[in-house]
Design an enzyme around this catalytic site. Sequence first.
Site, PDB file in Angstrom:
ATOM      1  N   CYS A 136       0.837  -1.201   0.000  1.00 28.81           N
ATOM      2  CA  CYS A 136       0.000   0.000   0.000  1.00 28.81           C
ATOM      3  C   CYS A 136       0.869   1.247   0.000  1.00 28.81           C
ATOM      4  CB  CYS A 136      -0.943  -0.009   1.208  1.00 28.81           C
ATOM      5  SG  CYS A 136      -1.964   1.470   1.316  1.00 28.81           S
ATOM      6  N   CYS A 139      -0.571   4.119   2.035  1.00 26.43           N
ATOM      7  CA  CYS A 139      -0.485   3.919   3.488  1.00 26.43           C
ATOM      8  C   CYS A 139       0.909   4.247   4.001  1.00 26.43           C
ATOM      9  CB  CYS A 139      -0.794   2.461   3.843  1.00 26.43           C
ATOM     10  SG  CYS A 139      -2.423   1.883   3.348  1.00 26.43           S
ATOM     11  N   ASP A 140       1.924   3.823   3.259  1.00 31.11           N
ATOM     12  CA  ASP A 140       3.288   3.846   3.782  1.00 31.11           C
ATOM     13  C   ASP A 140       4.248   4.766   3.039  1.00 31.11           C
ATOM     14  OD1 ASP A 140       2.505   1.874   5.629  1.00 31.11           O
ATOM     15  OD2 ASP A 140       2.850   0.300   4.155  1.00 31.11           O
TER      16      ASP A 140
END
Length: 315
Positions: A136, A139-140
Amino acid sequence: MATVKTKVLIIGSGPAGYTAAIYASRANLKPLIYEGDQPGGQLTITTEVENFPGYPEGVQGTAMMEEFRQQAIHFGAEIVSGTIDKVDFSKRPFICEDDRGRIVEAETVIISTGASAKYLGLPDEEKYRGLGVSACATCDGFFYRKKNVAVVGGGDTACEEALYLSTLAKKVYLIVRRGVLRASEVMQRRVRDRENIEILFHCNTLGLFGEDGVEGAHIVRNAGTPDEEKFDIAIDGFFLAIGHRPNTGIFQEWIDTDAEGYIKVKENTSHTNVDGVFAAGDCADPRYRQAVVAAGSGCKAALDAEKFLMEHSDM
């Protein structure tokens, strides 16, 4: 623990689950929806959504799913933050058990559990999970500002991940096992025009290395040919974007699926092989896997469930 009874149990959220909840709620069926491990589905880990009707300027996936969720609540859906872990579809009403041990007795069930990211299967992926390996980018990606990263894949998802990361990272390698990108023309053009993205065609990842986290990847180009070449790239983050597998494991004892696990539905409907159980969204769509298609299939599932309940009103 007391048993909860519902006319419509929706397992999973995202465009399909929330749309099914909106339609079922407006039909006064008072649906119960379990959002699953990823409330809102895959759109909550994407960037801007530009191709969903009604958002001419685009919209963040998380924001759009929150709007879907609030609309379902507005019409009376009951939403539970949790998962359904066991099902028994041998007879109606269907018996399901959630992650807290609560029993849900449902007259109909709509499965909208979506799909999850695939990994390469390298031991190093597990070794460095949370230490540089991710599926992701949104997300990261923040953790890799001004660093070097790699994205594996050649489709639209991989290109989108690479483009997003290119706005944060110093350099992005796009590792593509084939000699061409499978992404749409517009995505290919955007990737090629981005100066800090380097495409590595005909390449596969052999492994990752690093002391306390990912510091690089072992790559092979033209594997198994006379032109085979092995080399390393220095990276801090390794992102997977090679497709998804349907989240249908707990249903396969009862529900017919294809070889990859996608739920089979009867032509032009959401009906599964079990009367009263319906499927919507990516868990039943190996072909399109688009938010607008998932939303439409959620509508179909709710309408099919409503009709089923009307025809079995003695239940």
